[in-house]
Every structure is written in structure tokens, then in C-alpha cells.
Design a protein around this motif. Structure first.
Motif, short mmCIF file in Angstrom:
data_model
loop_
_atom_site.label_atom_id
_atom_site.label_comp_id
_atom_site.label_asym_id
_atom_site.label_seq_id
_atom_site.Cartn_x
_atom_site.Cartn_y
_atom_site.Cartn_z
N PHE A 10 -21.41 12.69 8.93
CA PHE A 10 -20.14 13.44 7.97
C PHE A 10 -20.68 13.79 5.93
O PHE A 10 -21.09 15.00 5.65
N GLN A 11 -21.34 12.83 5.87
CA GLN A 11 -21.82 12.58 4.20
C GLN A 11 -23.25 13.37 4.60
O GLN A 11 -23.48 14.95 3.54
N PHE A 67 -7.99 15.66 10.12
CA PHE A 67 -7.88 16.39 9.46
C PHE A 67 -8.15 15.84 8.03
O PHE A 67 -8.50 16.67 7.08
N SER A 68 -7.53 14.69 7.56
CA SER A 68 -7.87 14.24 6.03
C SER A 68 -9.35 14.63 5.99
O SER A 68 -9.75 14.56 5.04
N ARG A 69 -10.24 14.79 6.57
CA ARG A 69 -11.74 14.27 6.24
C ARG A 69 -11.81 15.70 6.17
O ARG A 69 -13.12 16.27 5.67
N TYR A 70 -11.12 16.43 7.45
CA TYR A 70 -11.80 18.28 7.42
C TYR A 70 -11.58 18.44 6.28
O TYR A 70 -12.11 19.78 5.73
N LEU A 71 -10.66 18.10 5.40
CA LEU A 71 -9.88 18.93 4.15
C LEU A 71 -11.15 18.61 2.85
O LEU A 71 -10.75 19.38 1.76
N GLU A 72 -12.37 17.52 3.08
CA GLU A 72 -12.40 16.87 1.78
C GLU A 72 -14.06 18.34 1.97
O GLU A 72 -14.42 18.89 1.66
N ILE A 76 -14.89 21.70 -0.61
CA ILE A 76 -16.16 21.88 -1.60
C ILE A 76 -15.90 23.66 -0.78
O ILE A 76 -17.06 23.90 -1.75
N VAL A 77 -15.84 24.53 0.45
CA VAL A 77 -15.92 25.56 0.99
C VAL A 77 -15.37 26.66 -0.19
O VAL A 77 -15.44 27.46 -0.89
N ARG A 244 -0.36 24.62 4.88
CA ARG A 244 -0.09 24.66 3.93
C ARG A 244 -0.80 23.40 3.02
O ARG A 244 -1.38 23.82 2.28
N VAL A 245 -1.57 22.41 4.07
CA VAL A 245 -2.08 21.24 3.23
C VAL A 245 -3.47 21.61 2.83
O VAL A 245 -3.72 21.78 2.15
N SER A 246 -3.91 22.28 4.02
CA SER A 246 -5.07 23.20 3.63
C SER A 246 -5.51 24.23 2.73
O SER A 246 -5.87 24.00 1.84
N VAL A 247 -4.58 24.97 2.84
CA VAL A 247 -4.33 25.58 1.32
C VAL A 247 -4.21 25.13 0.26
O VAL A 247 -4.31 25.38 -1.45
N ALA A 248 -3.33 23.71 -0.13
CA ALA A 248 -3.46 23.23 -0.82
C ALA A 248 -5.03 22.89 -1.65
O ALA A 248 -5.25 22.75 -2.67
N MET A 249 -5.48 22.12 -0.88
CA MET A 249 -6.91 21.23 -0.51
C MET A 249 -8.21 22.95 -1.35
O MET A 249 -8.55 22.56 -2.22
N SER A 250 -7.80 24.14 -0.63
CA SER A 250 -8.02 25.18 -1.42
C SER A 250 -8.16 25.54 -1.71
O SER A 250 -9.29 25.51 -3.59
#
Length: 386
Positions: A10-11, A67-72, A76-77, A244-250
Motif C-alpha cells: 500500500f505504501q 475504505f479508510s485506507r482507500y481515502l488516503e 493524493i489523487v 460524501r466522505v470521499s468528496v470530503a477527502m477530495s
């Protein structure tokens, strides 16, 4: 399962995405702004790198990143062009709405190809004359093995070029949530289906958006997703809550990019013999941005964990994280542009694009006014968790 999560791999993935965003991604960003289009070659590049199936489980052909790691990765994206972020965000999310309700045939024909990047599915809920979902006015009536649709959708991301519309409507004569129904409706020139390209937007250049009009448009009953009455369950719980959480991380990722640009400019620009970065007023801007970003990021990750754990407060935190993060993004990008002075207003500087792209997230996946209603109701009824 997180117990088998490969942290080292993942890293490495995060490093790969970071290097691409700073290199090839910036080249693509300039190309998108120049042409106003997302080139097929860019979509293919994202597909070949496996970034369109990061979050989906292995049984659907994805990498199964929690999910929480995907948001990392999404963080970046999101430092890249908004249209690149939009592709990764949407395709990594629509499977969640489809999988629990899809038939085995739909899994093979639509869901797996979507995760693989071989079929594009557009989330299709918003209407010009409706609000939060339960009041949608697009209708269908059952005629044997066919549903007949009438109505209009607008602001549909990827609605022009998609292969399927993941669309919500209601049975004629019903009101409220119980009469809603969802379909995986093919975008194949169905009779009575009019697709209007409405892609000339302030920001997120290159992403297509559609107005859709349906006049007695036939849909095979086999395209129904889930049962009659489950339309909003598919749309809201399956897609919008985690989205909505994904948009927030965006918003967090784009804010990080804005502040990074501000720091770079402040460290190079001189006025009256001193670097901007040495001036207290500028340092205050950058410090406020840093604190704003860190606070929003912490809330977003808490919302992600609540979703993963299926906690009762997951929906409230989803709306709260989106509400806080996009307001933060507005403040950060405004200050970052101010650090650039007049230079930031010119398109030759990346902060100009970031500033435009940031505005869209204020209404993406529901306006902040809607998020405040969701959170406010939870607070006054004692369901907010504290």
C-alpha cells in the motif's frame, strides 16, 4: 479484511500515485485545460494502472483496499486535476450501490466491467425540480416485462458518455421513499431518451455532464436494480453516504495542493527585498490553512471509520465531514489565491484552476445546506452520537 492488508504494498502504491500526480498527472491537467476534454488515452492509463478498482472487493476484480485506507489514495489523487479525481472517485464508488442489489447477470454484465474500467456507470439522481431524493418526479409505470419512463434529470456527471445510467425514479402515483425504484439503464439510444451535453462548466473541465429527458422511454424489467421501493436505499445508502466522505477527502487533498502552491509562491516571490514567506501576514494565512486542513482530515477519517464499522452515527458523520471539509476548502483556496496576489488570477498559474475546481465540491453529493439539515436533525433527536 484488514487482517490481510499488505501495508508495504500500500505504501508503494501511495508513492506511485504521488509521483504520477506530480509528473504525468500535471501534464494531463494542462492537456485537459487546453482541450476541455479527458482524452481516451488518459482513461486507459488510469485503467491500466488499476486505479479504477482500488476499493472494490477481489470478487468483483478490485484490490479490496479498506475504505479508510482507500481515502488516503483519494487524498493524493485529488491534488491533481478535478476531472482525474472525478474518474477515480466515481468509478471506485458506484459498485457499492450496485453490488448488494444486483442479480448475478448484472454483476457479470455491469458491475465487474465497471470495476475493470470497461463500462462507465453514471449516478443519476438529481433533478431540476426536486431536492433531496424522496421528492424525485421522474416516473415509471410497469407494462408487462417493461417499465416506461418519463421525466428529466440534470447535472449528471458522465451522463453523456457513460454506458449505463444508475438511475432512480418512482412508480407513477406514489409519493415519498416507498415508491422509488432504481435501474441500471443502458445508454444505447433508447426510444424517447434525449441526452443533452451540458458540460460547459466553471471548473472540472473535461468531465462531461448531461441533461437527460425521457418521454415514454422503455426499460426492460431485467434492468431494475433491487426491488420496487428500494430506489432511494440504493442511491442514498449504497452510494451517497460513502461518496460524501470521499468528496470530503477530495476537498482535503485539493486544499493541500492549494496550500502547497501558496508556500511555493511565498518562498520565491520578493517584495521590498524580502520573501513573502518571511512576512507575518503571509505566515498567518499559511498557518491557518495548515490547521484547517488537519482538522478536516481528522473528521473525514473518523467518518470513514464509522462507515467501515457500520456505526449508527455513520450517516451523520458523513454529512458533517463533507460540510466541514468543503467549507475548509473554500477558506484555504481563497487564502492561497490571495498569497499569489494578482498573479493567481491568471490561468497560467495552477492556483487559478484549483480555485475554480474547488467551488464545485460545495454542491457535489448534496449542498452544504442539505448536509446541515441531516446533521441538525440527528443532533436535535439525540442520534448524533454525543
Amino acid at each position: 479484511m484488514t487482517t490481510t492488508f499488505d501495508e508495504a504494498a500500500f505504501q508503494q502504491l501511495k508513492t506511485e500515485v504521488t509521483e504520477w500526480v506530480r509528473g504525468r498527472g500535471e501534464e494531463w491537467a494542462e492537456e485537459i485545460e487546453r482541450t476541455g476534454q479527458v482524452a481516451p488515452e488518459l482513461f486507459q492509463e488510469l485503467k491500466d494502472r488499476g486505479w479504477l478498482g482500488l476499493a472494490a472487493p477481489a470478487e468483483l476484480g478490485g484490490r479490496g483496499i479498506p475504505f479508510s485506507r482507500y481515502l488516503e489514495i483519494m487524498e493524493i489523487v485529488s491534488r491533481s486535476h478535478a476531472s482525474i479525481r472525478m474518474l477515480v472517485h466515481v468509478i471506485n464508488g458506484t459498485w457499492r450501490a450496485m453490488q448488494p442489489y444486483a442479480t448475478p447477470e448484472q454483476i457479470e454484465q455491469v458491475v465487474k466491467p465497471s470495476v475493470a474500467g470497461d463500462a462507465l456507470v453514471a449516478f443519476t439522481l438529481t433533478e431540476a425540480t426536486a431536492g433531496t431524493g424522496a421528492d424525485i418526479r421522474t416516473t415509471v409505470r410497469r407494462e408487462g416485462d417493461t417499465y416506461v419512463m418519463n421525466g428529466e434529470k440534470h447535472l449528471i456527471t458522465f451522463g453523456v458518455k457513460c454506458d449505463y445510467w444508475l438511475i432512480a425514479a418512482r412508480l407513477e402515483g406514489t409519493a415519498g421513499q416507498d415508491g422509488t425504484i432504481a435501474f441500471l439503464m443502458p445508454n444505447t439510444g433508447l426510444p424517447g431518451a434525449e441526452v443533452i451535453d451540458d458540460s460547459d462548466t466553471m471548473g472540472i473541465r473535461g468531465t462531461d455532464h448531461a441533461i437527460l429527458r425521457f418521454t415514454d422511454t422503455p426499460i426492460p424489467a431485467s434492468a431494475r436494480l433491487g426491488e420496487e421501493g428500494q430506489g432511494l436505499e440504493v442511491a442514498l445508502g449504497g452510494f451517497l453516504l460513502p461518496s460524501r466522505v470521499s468528496v470530503a477527502m477530495s476537498a482535503v487533498g485539493l486544499a493541500e495542493r492549494a496550500n502547497e502552491l501558496a508556500v511555493e509562491y511565498a518562498n520565491t516571490r520578493e517584495t521590498f527585498g524580502k520573501k513573502l514567506s518571511s512576512r507575518q501576514a503571509i505566515q498567518f494565512y499559511l498557518a491557518e490553512n495548515y490547521a484547517d486542513i488537519a482538522a478536516a482530515r481528522a473528521l473525514v477519517l473518523e467518518a470513514a471509520r464509522a462507515y467501515e464499522e457500520d456505526r449508527a452515527d455513520a450517516g451523520t458523520l458523513s454529512s458533517a465531514s463533507k460540510m466541514v471539509a468543503v467549507d475548509m476548502l473554500a477558506r484555504v483556496t481563497d487564502k492561497a489565491l490571495q498569497v499569489h496576489g494578482g498573479q493567481g488570477y491568471w490561468k497560467r498559474n495552477a492556483i487559478e484552476r484549483v480555485y475554480r475546481d474547488a467551488r464545485a465540491q460545495r454542491f457535489e453529493e448534496g449542498t452544504n445546506e442539505i448536509q446541515k439539515l441531516v446533521v441538525g436533525r440527528a443532533v436535535v433527536t439525540g442520534q448524533a452520537g454525543f
